[in-house]
Design an enzyme around this catalytic site. Structure first.
Site, PDB file in Angstrom:
ATOM      1  N   CYS A  90       0.813  -1.204   0.000  1.00 40.28           N
ATOM      2  CA  CYS A  90       0.000   0.000   0.000  1.00 40.28           C
ATOM      3  C   CYS A  90       0.849   1.257   0.000  1.00 40.28           C
ATOM      4  O   CYS A  90       1.876   1.346   0.646  1.00 40.28           O
ATOM      5  CB  CYS A  90      -0.917   0.009   1.217  1.00 40.28           C
ATOM      6  SG  CYS A  90      -2.025  -1.402   1.254  1.00 40.28           S
ATOM      7  N   ARG A 150       4.946  -0.758  -6.646  1.00 48.82           N
ATOM      8  CA  ARG A 150       4.943  -1.559  -5.427  1.00 48.82           C
ATOM      9  C   ARG A 150       3.748  -2.503  -5.356  1.00 48.82           C
ATOM     10  O   ARG A 150       3.669  -3.326  -4.457  1.00 48.82           O
ATOM     11  CB  ARG A 150       4.976  -0.639  -4.198  1.00 48.82           C
ATOM     12  CG  ARG A 150       6.235   0.195  -4.145  1.00 48.82           C
ATOM     13  CD  ARG A 150       6.297   1.021  -2.888  1.00 48.82           C
ATOM     14  NE  ARG A 150       7.493   1.842  -2.845  1.00 48.82           N
ATOM     15  CZ  ARG A 150       8.680   1.450  -2.391  1.00 48.82           C
ATOM     16  NH1 ARG A 150       8.828   0.229  -1.939  1.00 48.82           N
ATOM     17  NH2 ARG A 150       9.706   2.260  -2.388  1.00 48.82           N
ATOM     18  N   TRP A 201      -3.611  -2.905  -1.253  1.00 46.72           N
ATOM     19  CA  TRP A 201      -3.539  -4.348  -1.513  1.00 46.72           C
ATOM     20  C   TRP A 201      -4.356  -5.017  -0.414  1.00 46.72           C
ATOM     21  O   TRP A 201      -4.037  -4.897   0.757  1.00 46.72           O
ATOM     22  CB  TRP A 201      -2.087  -4.836  -1.494  1.00 46.72           C
ATOM     23  CG  TRP A 201      -1.912  -6.159  -2.176  1.00 46.72           C
ATOM     24  CD1 TRP A 201      -2.188  -7.386  -1.669  1.00 46.72           C
ATOM     25  CD2 TRP A 201      -1.441  -6.382  -3.508  1.00 46.72           C
ATOM     26  NE1 TRP A 201      -1.915  -8.364  -2.583  1.00 46.72           N
ATOM     27  CE2 TRP A 201      -1.455  -7.775  -3.727  1.00 46.72           C
ATOM     28  CE3 TRP A 201      -1.006  -5.560  -4.532  1.00 46.72           C
ATOM     29  CZ2 TRP A 201      -1.041  -8.342  -4.927  1.00 46.72           C
ATOM     30  CZ3 TRP A 201      -0.606  -6.127  -5.718  1.00 46.72           C
ATOM     31  CH2 TRP A 201      -0.632  -7.503  -5.912  1.00 46.72           C
ATOM     32  N   ASN A 228      -2.028   1.949   6.325  1.00 44.69           N
ATOM     33  CA  ASN A 228      -1.236   0.764   6.043  1.00 44.69           C
ATOM     34  C   ASN A 228      -1.084  -0.030   7.333  1.00 44.69           C
ATOM     35  O   ASN A 228      -0.747   0.537   8.369  1.00 44.69           O
ATOM     36  CB  ASN A 228       0.157   1.142   5.525  1.00 44.69           C
ATOM     37  CG  ASN A 228       0.126   1.714   4.132  1.00 44.69           C
ATOM     38  OD1 ASN A 228      -0.874   1.596   3.438  1.00 44.69           O
ATOM     39  ND2 ASN A 228       1.208   2.344   3.716  1.00 44.69           N
ATOM     40  N   GLY A 229      -1.300  -1.313   7.270  1.00 45.15           N
ATOM     41  CA  GLY A 229      -1.199  -2.159   8.449  1.00 45.15           C
ATOM     42  C   GLY A 229      -2.437  -3.015   8.614  1.00 45.15           C
ATOM     43  O   GLY A 229      -3.322  -3.031   7.750  1.00 45.15           O
ATOM     44  N   GLU A 238      20.976 -19.531   8.665  1.00 48.74           N
ATOM     45  CA  GLU A 238      20.862 -18.228   8.017  1.00 48.74           C
ATOM     46  C   GLU A 238      21.621 -17.156   8.794  1.00 48.74           C
ATOM     47  O   GLU A 238      22.266 -16.287   8.195  1.00 48.74           O
ATOM     48  CB  GLU A 238      19.386 -17.833   7.875  1.00 48.74           C
ATOM     49  CG  GLU A 238      19.123 -16.423   7.353  1.00 48.74           C
ATOM     50  CD  GLU A 238      19.674 -16.153   5.969  1.00 48.74           C
ATOM     51  OE1 GLU A 238      19.703 -14.975   5.578  1.00 48.74           O
ATOM     52  OE2 GLU A 238      20.082 -17.109   5.269  1.00 48.74           O
ATOM     53  N   LYS A 270      24.635 -14.959   7.144  1.00 47.83           N
ATOM     54  CA  LYS A 270      24.661 -13.501   7.091  1.00 47.83           C
ATOM     55  C   LYS A 270      25.984 -12.968   7.634  1.00 47.83           C
ATOM     56  O   LYS A 270      26.567 -12.042   7.078  1.00 47.83           O
ATOM     57  CB  LYS A 270      23.499 -12.908   7.889  1.00 47.83           C
ATOM     58  CG  LYS A 270      22.185 -12.929   7.171  1.00 47.83           C
ATOM     59  CD  LYS A 270      22.186 -11.959   5.999  1.00 47.83           C
ATOM     60  CE  LYS A 270      21.176 -12.361   4.942  1.00 47.83           C
ATOM     61  NZ  LYS A 270      21.511 -13.549   4.167  1.00 47.83           N
ATOM     62  N   GLU A 299      28.806 -13.731   5.008  1.00 49.90           N
ATOM     63  CA  GLU A 299      28.816 -13.080   3.710  1.00 49.90           C
ATOM     64  C   GLU A 299      29.032 -11.572   3.774  1.00 49.90           C
ATOM     65  O   GLU A 299      29.495 -10.990   2.787  1.00 49.90           O
ATOM     66  CB  GLU A 299      27.545 -13.404   2.913  1.00 49.90           C
ATOM     67  CG  GLU A 299      26.242 -12.968   3.515  1.00 49.90           C
ATOM     68  CD  GLU A 299      25.054 -13.494   2.711  1.00 49.90           C
ATOM     69  OE1 GLU A 299      25.237 -14.011   1.602  1.00 49.90           O
ATOM     70  OE2 GLU A 299      23.920 -13.378   3.216  1.00 49.90           O
ATOM     71  N   HIS A 349      28.041 -34.080  18.793  1.00 48.92           N
ATOM     72  CA  HIS A 349      28.576 -35.022  17.808  1.00 48.92           C
ATOM     73  C   HIS A 349      29.750 -34.423  17.031  1.00 48.92           C
ATOM     74  O   HIS A 349      30.068 -34.900  15.938  1.00 48.92           O
ATOM     75  CB  HIS A 349      27.476 -35.454  16.844  1.00 48.92           C
ATOM     76  CG  HIS A 349      26.383 -36.232  17.501  1.00 48.92           C
ATOM     77  ND1 HIS A 349      26.539 -37.534  17.908  1.00 48.92           N
ATOM     78  CD2 HIS A 349      25.118 -35.879  17.863  1.00 48.92           C
ATOM     79  CE1 HIS A 349      25.418 -37.966  18.473  1.00 48.92           C
ATOM     80  NE2 HIS A 349      24.546 -36.972  18.458  1.00 48.92           N
ATOM     81  N   LYS A 362      24.109 -10.352  -6.594  1.00 48.22           N
ATOM     82  CA  LYS A 362      22.726 -10.457  -6.141  1.00 48.22           C
ATOM     83  C   LYS A 362      22.036 -11.652  -6.772  1.00 48.22           C
ATOM     84  O   LYS A 362      21.286 -12.370  -6.117  1.00 48.22           O
ATOM     85  CB  LYS A 362      21.970  -9.166  -6.470  1.00 48.22           C
ATOM     86  CG  LYS A 362      20.535  -9.129  -5.935  1.00 48.22           C
ATOM     87  CD  LYS A 362      20.516  -9.200  -4.415  1.00 48.22           C
ATOM     88  CE  LYS A 362      19.118  -9.145  -3.844  1.00 48.22           C
ATOM     89  NZ  LYS A 362      19.098  -9.400  -2.396  1.00 48.22           N
TER      90      LYS A 362
END
Length: 632
Positions: free
Chosen positions: A2, A27, A93, A119-120, A505, A509, A512, A528, A627
């Site tokens: 939105c 968007r 949306w 928005n929300g 993850e 992060k 990288e 282990h 990317k």
């Protein structure tokens, strides 16, 4: 995703608002509208029978809304023009209520004196709607937003001013919000507010005019001087200036940011790096991903672009998720979601390896490709292998129109918006939400998730943007820890259950963007092998939020401590037990178990970011990385 645009000044508002909405059009949205305060006539009007009637009000709110593209709204305005020097507009949306003119924003209260763009998600809108209906309110839409307009009207009717009426209204709302309110009773001002991180609110400062927008590009043509509202702040905006206050009424003198005309710099806005901006956009991105998919009224999920029928859902014997890097870790979270909610076996394959092992897939298998760009060569090759073997082909992508979207039998879009930073953040979280939506739909169609359980699973999504926003609000607590850990050479991340991929993850992060060696492990695997690495030089980050295997993670913390390791716990707010065991704690709000990973990854992203910045690394373009990997 939105968009909000507001204007007050000496110019005609409607064309400026429409132009601003067009700059946010990329968007995504399903309907659009605007509202303008017009100057009404002051002379008495005559009725058809010649009798004099009461004079019309000095100012009137006029609303124009339509479903579909902005071109439809533009044609409506050409047929039914509206003129005035203050107004607000919105591209929507859908979350509550199907896309339609009556569900489009702006929304008006019963008297026609108040209009809102928002928005929300109003998490408690059903309770508020019932309360207002008992007081006599009649609603004209199926949306959650309309209750805001009715609440503001309720307080205005008591004789208080618009800013105070908005402040009192905000006290009733649960969730994260960005909104702007306009009233014909006080036609010289806009009241804007932000709670949490689901919707940004930007003030644009002009000469004898002011702008409000959810995103910088909407108003950048008119001003480069911007003020960004923080969570739990509101602003009263007139053509001659603005006042910012906390929701408790305390005055604030905010920083004014000068935005360069350069499009790249403008997109960064108040943030130093795209990665940081994209981390902080996650509450909004999650909201946008839910919009139009989670039907909170009916308590079910709709994914029309996936082309999933009950017959296909019940025919499937297996789901195979193919992805690379961060997307592969998202897929591992997705495996837990689909198996738990839909009771469908799931395999997760590294896309670059999938086609080389002659995979066992066929017509009773769905192969789901996860790719932010939709152009990752390894993932496209895996999709082609699946196609040749006759599998059903689905994709979850962020880039609309990409190859992975075009070749699939069905698609779910991430709705994350542009992700410029090489290290993926908001595409990771939104792709998990997409898989949660898929799991709910598969569960309903397969009969494994029905009734109250289905409604609860969908209702849990309504809370998620606010929970992500609350995790982001604790971001300032992370930089001191980053300073303490910035010279670390190795790092160990541990998780259990759905949080194992979050450990992977988090480690990725850190690797990288800061170039620190880090490894993620399932907590139960520590004994282990990896436990041999733990010493004073090896910090351990344990994801130990409350849940069914909390006690197991508590044991991992104690084992690491017994071997002299510095333990950083990622823990649920208020957990005094874990605070007594760990050396440092990163706090997150409690969330539904299957959605907790979306919340838990946020502080890990911020920790990696701050360490990388302190080490002088280029976080947006890390060395040796691209990317989108378009060569094998």
């Amino acid at each position: 995703m939105c968009g909000i645009v507001g204007y007050v000044g000496a110019r005609d508002a409607a064309p400026l608002i429409l132009e601003g909405l067009r700059r946010l059009e990329y968007r995504g949205y399903d309907s659009a509208g605007l509202a303008v305060v017009t100057a009404g006539g002051r002379a008495a009007a005559a009725s058809r029978d010649g009798e004099a009637t009461a004079p019309p009000p000095a100012h009137q709110l006029v609303v124009r809304r339509d479903v579909g593209k902005l071109s439809n709204l533009e044609r409506l305005l050409a047929d039914q023009p509206v003129h005035g020097q203050i107004g607000i507009g919105h591209t929507r949306w859908a979350t509550h209520g199907a896309p339609s003119a009556r569900n489009a924003h702006p929304h008006v209260g019963m008297t026609g004196d108040v209009v809102v763009v928002h928005n929300g998600i109003v998490e408690n809108y059903q309770d508020l709607r019932a309360e207002l209906a008992a007081e006599g309110s009649v609603f004209n839409s199926e949306t959650d937003t309309e209750v805001i307009a009715h609440l503001v009207e309720r307080y205005l009717s008591g004789g208080i001013g618009l800013p105070e009426a908005v402040r009192l209204t905000l006290a009733h709302l649960q969730g994260a919000h960005g909104l702007v309110v306009l009233s014909s009773r006080e036609p010289d001002k806009l009241v804007a507010a932000r709670i949490g991180n689901a919707g940004g609110v930007t003030l644009g400062l002009g000469q004898g005019e002011m702008f409000v927008a959810s995103d910088i590009p909407a108003i950048l043509e008119h001003t480069r001087q911007m003020v960004f509202l923080e969570s739990r702040q509101m602003a009263v905006v007139t053509r001659n200036g603005y006042q910012v206050q906390t929701l408790a009424g305390e005055p604030i003198v905010p920083d004014v940011h000068s935005i360069a005309w350069d499009p790249v710099a403008a997109e960064k806005g108040e943030y130093k790096h795209f990665m940081l901006k994209e981390i902080y956009e996650q509450a909004r991105a999650v909201t946008d991903t839910i919009r139009g998919r989670a039907d909170f009224e009916a308590g079910r999920v709709r994914l029309p672009e996936l082309n999933l029928t009950a017959g296909l859902a019940n025919r499937l014997q297996k789901l195979v998720i193919v992805a690379c890097g961060t997307s592969a870790y998202s897929g591992q979270v997705g495996r837990a979601l689909v198996e738990r909610l839909a009771r469908l076996p799931v395999e997760v394959d590294i896309a670059s390896e999938f086609r080389y092992r002659d995979p066992l897939v066929g017509p009773d298998t769905a192969v789901l490709a996860l790719t932010q760009s939709g152009e990752t060569v390894d993932t496209l090759a895996a999709m082609e292998e699946a196609r040749q073997k006759g599998a059903v082909l689905w994709s979850i992508v962020n880039a609309v129109g990409s190859q992975a979207m075009r070749v699939a039998d069905g698609t779910i879009t991430m709705q994350a918006g542009p992700e410029i930073g090489v290290a993926s953040t908001k595409a990771f979280t939104t792709s998990i939400v997409d898989q949660y939506l898929l799991a709910c739909l598969l569960g309903e169609l397969r009969g494994t998730l029905t009734g109250a359980a289905l409604r609860q699973a969908v209702d849990d999504l309504a809370r998620l943007p606010d929970l992500v926003g609350r995790a982001l609000e604790r971001g300032a607590e992370i930089e001191p820890l980053a300073r303490e850990l910035m010279h670390t050479r190795h790092f160990l991340y541990l998780g259990r259950g759905p949080n194992v991929p979050i450990a992977y993850e988090g480690a990725l992060k850190l690797k990288e963007i800061s170039y620190i060696h880090a490894e993620g492990y399932a907590g139960g695997e520590m004994k282990h092998g990896p436990i041999a690495l733990i010493d004073r030089e090896m910090p351990v980050l344990a994801i130990a939020t409350r849940g069914v295997i909390y006690d197991k993670m508590l044991s991992q913390v104690e084992q690491a401590k017994a071997r002299g390791g510095l333990v950083v716990a990622l823990a649920t707010e208020g957990d005094t037990l874990i605070a007594s065991r760990a050396d440092r704690v990163l706090w997150v709000p409690a969330a539904p178990e299957l959605l907790q990973p979306v919340v838990n990854v946020v502080p890990l992203q911020l920790l990696a970011y701050h360490i990388a910045v302190l080490r002088g690394c280029d976080v947006d373009q890390p060395r040796n990385l691209a990317k989108s990997v378009t060569v094998e």
